[in-house]
Design an enzyme around this catalytic site. Structure first.
Site, short mmCIF file in Angstrom:
data_model
loop_
_atom_site.label_atom_id
_atom_site.label_comp_id
_atom_site.label_asym_id
_atom_site.label_seq_id
_atom_site.Cartn_x
_atom_site.Cartn_y
_atom_site.Cartn_z
N ALA A 189 1.02 -1.02 0.03
CA ALA A 189 0.43 -0.07 0.05
C ALA A 189 0.52 1.05 0.06
O ALA A 189 1.02 2.59 1.12
CB ALA A 189 -1.31 0.25 1.15
N VAL A 191 3.51 3.92 -2.94
CA VAL A 191 3.09 5.07 -3.62
C VAL A 191 2.70 4.00 -4.74
O VAL A 191 1.59 4.08 -5.34
CB VAL A 191 4.50 6.04 -4.09
CG1 VAL A 191 3.97 7.12 -5.07
CG2 VAL A 191 3.92 6.89 -3.07
N ARG A 279 11.54 -0.87 -4.28
CA ARG A 279 12.55 -0.79 -4.83
C ARG A 279 13.64 -0.41 -4.80
O ARG A 279 13.93 -0.47 -3.71
CB ARG A 279 12.05 0.56 -6.14
CG ARG A 279 10.86 0.80 -6.80
CD ARG A 279 11.46 1.62 -7.87
NE ARG A 279 11.91 1.82 -8.89
CZ ARG A 279 11.63 0.90 -10.74
NH1 ARG A 279 10.20 0.48 -10.35
NH2 ARG A 279 12.38 1.12 -11.24
N HIS A 451 -8.50 34.72 -6.75
CA HIS A 451 -9.62 34.48 -6.20
C HIS A 451 -10.82 34.53 -7.93
O HIS A 451 -10.45 35.26 -8.17
CB HIS A 451 -10.59 35.00 -5.40
CG HIS A 451 -11.87 34.81 -5.14
ND1 HIS A 451 -11.90 33.46 -3.71
CD2 HIS A 451 -12.71 35.59 -5.37
CE1 HIS A 451 -13.01 33.50 -3.95
NE2 HIS A 451 -13.94 34.77 -5.10
#
Length: 477
Positions: A189, A191, A279, A451
């Site tokens: 679980a 990335v 990895r 905004h």
């Protein structure tokens, strides 16, 4: 007589090709060595990231999310599409074309910058000589003053789940499914597991994620991780924590996974199983026995703070050295090493490397987490602003998550910015820029933000640090 270079780079991933280009830009005669062959059998630059990692996974994440939107969200906008279907081979072909475009672009950049490309396997010999062995077995030895080792990493394999790239696949195989599996298992679980699990869950797969650790995303800010687990579970990912895989059996194009959790031994059948447990560095056959370069017990190359190895003039960057296995970390290390070889005083700030998980919502962070700072005994103030209170997020129907700003209680200096929500990868970079210049939460709060914009959530979170957010009720400090 062998060719002589100022710099030879072994490995053309995000660290290696960037190091080669930067070296050439600084006036150094540079060579780049790469052995990887793409799907078409030709040398493909860009490493794992461009070929079978960052880029292709994002292509599939975007395709699958568009399908999800068309299937679930278009009707909210008054858009009628009829029956929505997914053509997986077309989606995969699009991904492959993006990879070809980008790897071809890197090859063009290498040529444009005057870097000499050698196709084959690079190996560091004694005396800073580099042997290049081509696919046909022929070899040559190159001379150089400096070597940059950037050979990258590859998926970790585990004995209980041997990869066959058919039913049991690694992260590379998971990018090439030709149809949506009915039931998909994911070991890990992290990335990679969450991103790939999300791709196929959106397309209709029933996804179960088996994680051996008891804690979800332990390196992520705890508040963010808790929210992420809740949202991803709601999206259909069945996340089993404390589930240690003990074995697999493949039969009739299905795999039965045996695992142990707090309740005892269990098993579950899947159509496909992705092994995504991390990895490891690719250093096998990279170094001759007398090269002088030292490895640790896990195969990583020992380097100092400037990526220099134990051999003067030999450097190592990216996934083969300590630290996070991130493409952008490798690239920046490549730039720093090239600069230092050229005689410049360059260094890298390892404390401010953004990390992103490209699920939806995205999960991103830079700096320290709340739990890390508390463990260090640092007094902090925290400001949080939910996207549910953002007008721009509402307009986009994308209101899950929040922005979190952590500041030193004494100095108000921003120590961490963590985001789960729309465009988290872009928003966290604003936090990284602010932190690089020693910005305080008050400084961020005094800036003018456009905004309506998602970035206003960062502005409001910074204001909330001192209890002065405008568009959400403030917690008493």
């Amino acid at each position: 007589m062998s060719q002589k270079f100022d710099v030879i780079v072994i490995g053309a991933g995000p660290g290696g090709y960037v190091a080669a280009i930067k070296s050439a830009q600084l006036g150094l005669k540079t060579a780049l060595i790469e052995k990887y062959k793409g799907k078409e059998g030709k040398t493909a630059l860009g490493g794992t990231c461009l070929n079978v990692g960052c880029i292709p996974s994002k292509a599939l994440l975007d395709s699958s999310y568009k399908f999800h939107e068309a299937h679930e969200s278009f009707k909210l906008h008054g858009i009628s599409t009829g029956e929505v279907a997914i053509d997986v081979p077309t989606m995969i072909a699009r991904k492959d074309q993006i990879v070809r475009n980008l790897t071809g672009g890197v090859a063009s950049l290498i040529k444009a910058n005057g870097v000499t490309l050698f196709e084959g396997h690079g190996k560091l010999l004694a005396g800073k000589k580099v042997e290049v062995t081509a696919a046909d077995g022929s070899s040559q030895v190159l001379d150089t003053e400096n070597v940059i080792l950037a050979s990258g990493s590859k998926p970790v394999e585990i004995p209980p789940a041997p990869v066959d790239q058919d039913v049991i696949v690694d992260s590379t195989g998971a990018l090439d499914f030709q149809n949506v599996p009915g039931k998909l298992g994911v070991i890990g679980a992290g990335v990679i597991g969450l991103e790939l699990g999300s791709v196929w869950a959106r397309l209709g797969a029933e996804v179960t994620v088996l994680e051996a650790m008891d804690k979800f995303l332990p390196a992520v800010d705890e508040q963010v991780a808790k929210e992420a687990q809740k949202i991803l579970t709601k999206q259909g990912l069945k996340i089993l924590l404390g589930a240690r895989v003990t074995g697999t059996e493949v039969k009739n194009k299905q795999v039965t996974v045996k695992f142990v959790d707090a309740e005892g031994e269990k098993s579950q059948a899947f159509d496909k199983l992705i092994v995504a447990v991390g990895r490891r560095p690719v250093t096998t056959d990279l170094l001759a026995a007398d090269s002088g370069v030292t490895l640790d017990e896990r195969g990583f190359i020992y380097v100092d703070d400037y990526c220099a190895t134990s051999v003067p003039g030999v450097y190592a960057i990216g996934d083969v050295v300590r630290g996070a296995m991130l493409a952008h970390k490798a690239s920046e290390e490549g730039v720093v090493v090239a600069e230092r070889i050229a005689g410049h005083k360059a260094q890298m700030n390892y404390d401010l490397i953004p990390a992103v998980i490209y699920t939806h919502p995205e999960i991103a962070g830079v700096g320290k987490t709340e739990q890390a700072l508390k463990a260090e005994g640092v007094a902090i103030n925290v400001g949080v602003f939910p996207f549910a209170a953002s007008g721009r997020a509402m307009a986009a129907n994308d209101t899950a998550g929040f922005v979190k700003v952590i500041a030193d209680a004494k100095t108000d200096r921003v120590l961490g910015v963590h985001v789960i929500g729309p465009s988290a990868a872009e928003l966290v970079q604003q936090g990284a820029i602010a932190m690089e210049f020693g910005t305080s939460a008050e400084d961020l709060g005094m800036m003018v933000f456009a905004h309506p914009a998602l970035s206003e959530a960062l502005h409001e979170a910074a204001l909330a640090v001192s209890g002065h957010a405008i568009h959400v009720a403030n917690r008493k400090k």
